[in-house]
Design a protein around this motif. Structure first.
Motif, mmCIF file in Angstrom:
data_model
loop_
_atom_site.group_PDB
_atom_site.id
_atom_site.type_symbol
_atom_site.label_atom_id
_atom_site.label_comp_id
_atom_site.label_asym_id
_atom_site.label_seq_id
_atom_site.Cartn_x
_atom_site.Cartn_y
_atom_site.Cartn_z
ATOM 1 N N THR A 128 0.847 -1.320 -0.017
ATOM 2 C CA THR A 128 0.014 0.057 -0.039
ATOM 3 C C THR A 128 0.817 1.248 0.002
ATOM 4 O OG1 THR A 128 -0.176 0.098 2.625
ATOM 5 C CG2 THR A 128 -1.735 -1.100 1.031
ATOM 6 N N THR A 129 0.552 2.120 -0.965
ATOM 7 C CA THR A 129 1.334 3.285 -1.174
ATOM 8 C C THR A 129 0.264 4.511 -1.083
ATOM 9 O OG1 THR A 129 1.655 3.094 -3.411
ATOM 10 C CG2 THR A 129 3.409 2.338 -1.875
ATOM 11 N N PRO A 130 0.628 5.785 -0.792
ATOM 12 C CA PRO A 130 -0.216 6.926 -0.866
ATOM 13 C C PRO A 130 -0.512 7.152 -2.353
ATOM 14 C CG PRO A 130 1.335 7.306 0.808
ATOM 15 C CD PRO A 130 1.745 6.114 0.275
ATOM 16 N N SER A 131 -1.703 7.467 -2.888
ATOM 17 C CA SER A 131 -1.911 7.754 -4.027
ATOM 18 C C SER A 131 -1.499 9.035 -4.598
ATOM 19 C CB SER A 131 -3.673 7.494 -4.599
ATOM 20 O OG SER A 131 -3.860 7.712 -5.835
ATOM 21 N N ARG A 184 -5.547 3.357 -6.910
ATOM 22 C CA ARG A 184 -5.714 2.380 -7.827
ATOM 23 C C ARG A 184 -5.757 0.826 -7.116
ATOM 24 N NH1 ARG A 184 -0.753 2.428 -11.704
ATOM 25 N NH2 ARG A 184 -1.947 0.719 -12.209
ATOM 26 N N ARG A 185 -6.063 -0.132 -7.558
ATOM 27 C CA ARG A 185 -6.390 -1.431 -6.989
ATOM 28 C C ARG A 185 -5.628 -2.354 -7.913
ATOM 29 N NH1 ARG A 185 -6.747 1.444 -3.398
ATOM 30 N NH2 ARG A 185 -8.756 1.820 -2.070
ATOM 31 N N THR A 186 -4.886 -3.193 -7.740
ATOM 32 C CA THR A 186 -3.944 -4.094 -8.743
ATOM 33 C C THR A 186 -3.970 -5.332 -8.213
ATOM 34 O OG1 THR A 186 -2.637 -2.214 -9.757
ATOM 35 C CG2 THR A 186 -1.866 -4.417 -10.365
ATOM 36 N N ALA A 187 -4.700 -6.284 -8.720
ATOM 37 C CA ALA A 187 -4.671 -7.631 -8.273
ATOM 38 C C ALA A 187 -3.832 -8.763 -9.081
ATOM 39 C CB ALA A 187 -5.968 -8.200 -7.901
ATOM 40 N N ILE A 223 -5.809 -12.982 -8.274
ATOM 41 C CA ILE A 223 -7.165 -13.194 -7.857
ATOM 42 C C ILE A 223 -7.982 -12.142 -8.457
ATOM 43 C CG2 ILE A 223 -6.226 -13.587 -5.520
ATOM 44 C CD1 ILE A 223 -7.501 -10.705 -4.647
ATOM 45 N N ASP A 224 -9.234 -12.337 -8.442
ATOM 46 C CA ASP A 224 -10.080 -11.340 -9.357
ATOM 47 C C ASP A 224 -9.868 -9.948 -8.720
ATOM 48 O OD1 ASP A 224 -12.353 -10.837 -10.992
ATOM 49 O OD2 ASP A 224 -13.466 -10.750 -9.080
ATOM 50 N N TYR A 225 -9.990 -9.140 -9.613
ATOM 51 C CA TYR A 225 -9.662 -7.653 -9.215
ATOM 52 C C TYR A 225 -11.073 -7.012 -8.369
ATOM 53 C CZ TYR A 225 -10.144 -2.615 -10.123
ATOM 54 O OH TYR A 225 -10.429 -1.217 -9.781
ATOM 55 N N ASN A 226 -12.211 -7.294 -8.822
ATOM 56 C CA ASN A 226 -13.429 -7.148 -8.182
ATOM 57 C C ASN A 226 -13.342 -7.679 -6.668
ATOM 58 O OD1 ASN A 226 -14.233 -5.634 -10.455
ATOM 59 N ND2 ASN A 226 -15.281 -7.582 -11.374
ATOM 60 N N ARG A 227 -12.833 -8.866 -6.327
ATOM 61 C CA ARG A 227 -12.889 -9.229 -5.372
ATOM 62 C C ARG A 227 -11.866 -8.470 -4.256
ATOM 63 N NH1 ARG A 227 -16.304 -12.076 -2.020
ATOM 64 N NH2 ARG A 227 -15.228 -13.268 -0.433
ATOM 65 N N LEU A 228 -10.601 -8.126 -4.744
ATOM 66 C CA LEU A 228 -9.764 -7.456 -4.057
ATOM 67 C C LEU A 228 -10.525 -6.030 -3.718
ATOM 68 C CD1 LEU A 228 -7.268 -6.558 -2.906
ATOM 69 C CD2 LEU A 228 -6.385 -5.831 -5.110
ATOM 70 N N THR A 229 -11.249 -5.224 -4.670
ATOM 71 C CA THR A 229 -11.796 -4.202 -4.389
ATOM 72 C C THR A 229 -12.772 -4.146 -3.392
ATOM 73 O OG1 THR A 229 -11.495 -3.496 -6.826
ATOM 74 C CG2 THR A 229 -13.235 -2.254 -5.329
ATOM 75 N N SER A 238 -7.325 6.383 0.037
ATOM 76 C CA SER A 238 -6.191 7.491 -0.365
ATOM 77 C C SER A 238 -5.024 6.718 -0.692
ATOM 78 C CB SER A 238 -5.928 8.546 0.405
ATOM 79 O OG SER A 238 -5.511 7.931 1.675
ATOM 80 N N GLN A 239 -5.208 5.343 -0.537
ATOM 81 C CA GLN A 239 -3.984 4.594 -0.851
ATOM 82 C C GLN A 239 -4.099 3.523 -2.335
ATOM 83 O OE1 GLN A 239 -0.956 4.142 1.410
ATOM 84 N NE2 GLN A 239 -2.143 6.083 2.426
ATOM 85 N N ASP A 240 -2.856 3.498 -2.966
ATOM 86 C CA ASP A 240 -2.889 2.519 -3.751
ATOM 87 C C ASP A 240 -2.527 1.116 -3.208
ATOM 88 O OD1 ASP A 240 -3.477 4.392 -6.031
ATOM 89 O OD2 ASP A 240 -1.268 4.564 -6.219
ATOM 90 N N VAL A 241 -3.401 0.048 -3.426
ATOM 91 C CA VAL A 241 -3.078 -1.236 -3.392
ATOM 92 C C VAL A 241 -2.850 -1.983 -4.108
ATOM 93 C CG1 VAL A 241 -4.218 -3.218 -1.855
ATOM 94 C CG2 VAL A 241 -4.830 -0.768 -1.438
ATOM 95 N N TYR A 242 -1.735 -2.938 -4.140
ATOM 96 C CA TYR A 242 -1.262 -3.765 -4.994
ATOM 97 C C TYR A 242 -1.189 -5.112 -4.168
ATOM 98 C CZ TYR A 242 0.224 0.499 -7.213
ATOM 99 O OH TYR A 242 0.540 1.807 -7.899
ATOM 100 N N LEU A 243 -1.783 -6.211 -4.940
ATOM 101 C CA LEU A 243 -1.671 -7.704 -4.138
ATOM 102 C C LEU A 243 -1.397 -8.606 -5.225
ATOM 103 C CD1 LEU A 243 -4.043 -9.179 -1.548
ATOM 104 C CD2 LEU A 243 -3.620 -10.286 -3.977
#
Length: 448
Positions: A305-308, A314-317, A320-326, A342-347
């Motif tokens: 997680t980083t400040p946007s 942004r959400r990047t998966a 796994i399914d992108y919608n599931r992460l969101t 306010s955080q970009d989340v990458y998984l």
């Protein structure tokens, strides 16, 4: 004299129409209509009717299905014990994923008496020979036939009566009775129907290889998957060596089974203990989780997680399914107060494999919270649980097998749903913690 007519066919369900349509009236899919030529005969149908009598189900004698080992323990498990004699199996996968390599190795290892007929409409005998030499295969029982005409193929099958027939691929085969080009909906449907009748009548085990679309589905009509007995998908990232054989449909065994392989120089190699491979390189403290199947796997989850800086998070998966992460990030923000909006989340799911198991939810939640708080989780921690929209941690199936797998690999702590903990009967060398919701879980781990 047959008369050629033009018809419009839905590439998704095979619905035929005399007029073009934008939305299929049968399956309601858009832009699946394409034009092809069909042959209709002026000869009317015969008035002769064959007399048949229905049989009471109680008088039907139950026979034993003869299974043939493929030579791969992982593949046999996915199939429910091996290939059933006289069955029709469909294997799909992206180009270059290793379908032909796996099938050629299977042709060399399969048990039983008789020949293996490898029918290819895509590659020549020289190309197959080069691959066989690379894999170290020198088997006189493997016969090659470079042909795409189904009439010629049926004659050869009836003459040889092989123990196994490979059709590579179904989209390259054609019948002269159908006016459309090879690979069209009508051709694929007709070819599959004829192959199915042949293998059932002569008790010949058959495997057909199918191409996939950009959406990951088998190319051609959807009815193709309904006609066959077993549907297998070979999955994996092209730049990773790991491959997964996933059972989607199986009339002779359970579905959603997984078998793991590694693509090496000598071909596909089975991975007996995939969990140890997928978590062997973890150097920092991260959350892990277990996926379903009769053979559980431990998966390492990585989150960042980083400040946007763009004003919209942004959400990047990956895996796994992108919608599931969101959805899970929204639940985490709603019920724990973490300002992830306010955080970009990458998984990332380590190993380049794709997981749809809901028991992975709790591990994703903890991994994202750990990254935001900059607080590493214990290295020996395993998290299992499905997370609902109200933040509750819901029970999962086969919890005993999951715990045994974690115990075998030396993990110390396991967080599971409280409802699952109440049903445990055996003793484990694990510190098992039962939780009801994600807020309680984060408090236990010091993330809240």
């Amino acid at each position: 004299m047959p008369k050629q007519t033009t018809i419009f066919v839905c590439s998704n369900c095979g619905q035929e129409s005399s007029k073009w349509f934008g939305k299929c009236p049968c399956c309601n899919e858009w832009n699946t209509c394409y034009e092809e030529k069909a042959i209709t005969s002026k000869i009317g149908k015969s008035n002769i009717r064959k007399e048949v009598e229905p049989t009471p189900l109680t008088k039907v004698e139950k026979g034993l299905s003869t299974r043939i080992s493929t030579g791969f323990d992982e593949l046999d498990r996915v199939l429910g014990g091996g290939l059933v004699k006289g069955s029709l199996t469909l294997l799909g996968g992206e180009p270059g994923i290793g379908k032909s390599t796996l099938i050629l190795q299977l042709s060399n290892k399969i048990k039983g008496e008789g020949k293996v007929l490898y029918v290819s409409g895509e590659e020549s005998a020289e190309q197959i020979k080069i691959r066989a030499d690379r894999l170290g295969i020198n088997n006189e029982n493997i016969l090659f036939l470079g042909e795409t005409d189904i009439d010629v193929i049926e004659d050869v099958i009836n003459k040889l009566n092989p123990k196994l027939v490979i059709i590579d691929s179904i989209q390259t085969m054609y019948s002269e009775e159908i006016g459309s080009a090879a690979g069209s909906v009508s051709q694929v449907r007709e070819i599959t129907n004829r192959i199915m009748k042949n293998c059932k009548q002569n008790q010949v085990t058959t495997i057909i290889i199918g191409h996939v679309t950009k959406d990951g589905n088998i190319a051609g009509p959807r009815v193709l998957e309904h006609m066959v007995d077993t549907v297998l998908y070979l999955e994996g990232e092209r730049y990773f060596s790991y491959r997964i054989v996933r059972g989607v449909k199986n009339r002779f065994g359970s579905t959603n089974e997984l078998g793991m392989f590694e693509m090496q120089e000598k071909g596909m190699v089975e991975i007996d203990n995939p969990s140890s491979v997928l978590i062997s390189e973890r150097s920092e403290k991260k959350a892990g989780s277990v996926i379903e199947g009769t053979k559980p796997l431990l998966i390492e989850i990585q989150s960042l997680t980083t400040p946007s800086i763009f004003g919209m998070a942004r959400r990047t998966a990956n895996g796994i399914d992108y919608n599931r992460l969101t959805l899970l990030i929204a639940v985490l923000e709603k019920y724990t107060g973490l300002p992830l909006g306010s955080q970009d989340v990458y998984l990332n799911i380590v190993g380049g494999i794709k997981i749809n198991e809901p028991a992975l939810d709790l591990g994703i939640i903890l991994s994202a919270a750990s990254s935001y708080k900059n607080m590493p989780l214990p290295l020996e921690l395993v998290a299992i649980g499905e997370v609902g929209l109200t933040g509750e941690v819901r029970n999962v199936n086969m919890i005993e097998k999951r715990l045994r797998e974690a115990e075998k690999l030396g993990f110390k702590t396991c967080i599971i749903p409280e409802s699952n903990k109440k049903t445990l009967k055996d003793n484990y060398k694990l510190d098992i913690i039962g939780v009801k919701n994600i807020l309680e879980t984060m408090k236990i781990l010091g993330l809240k």
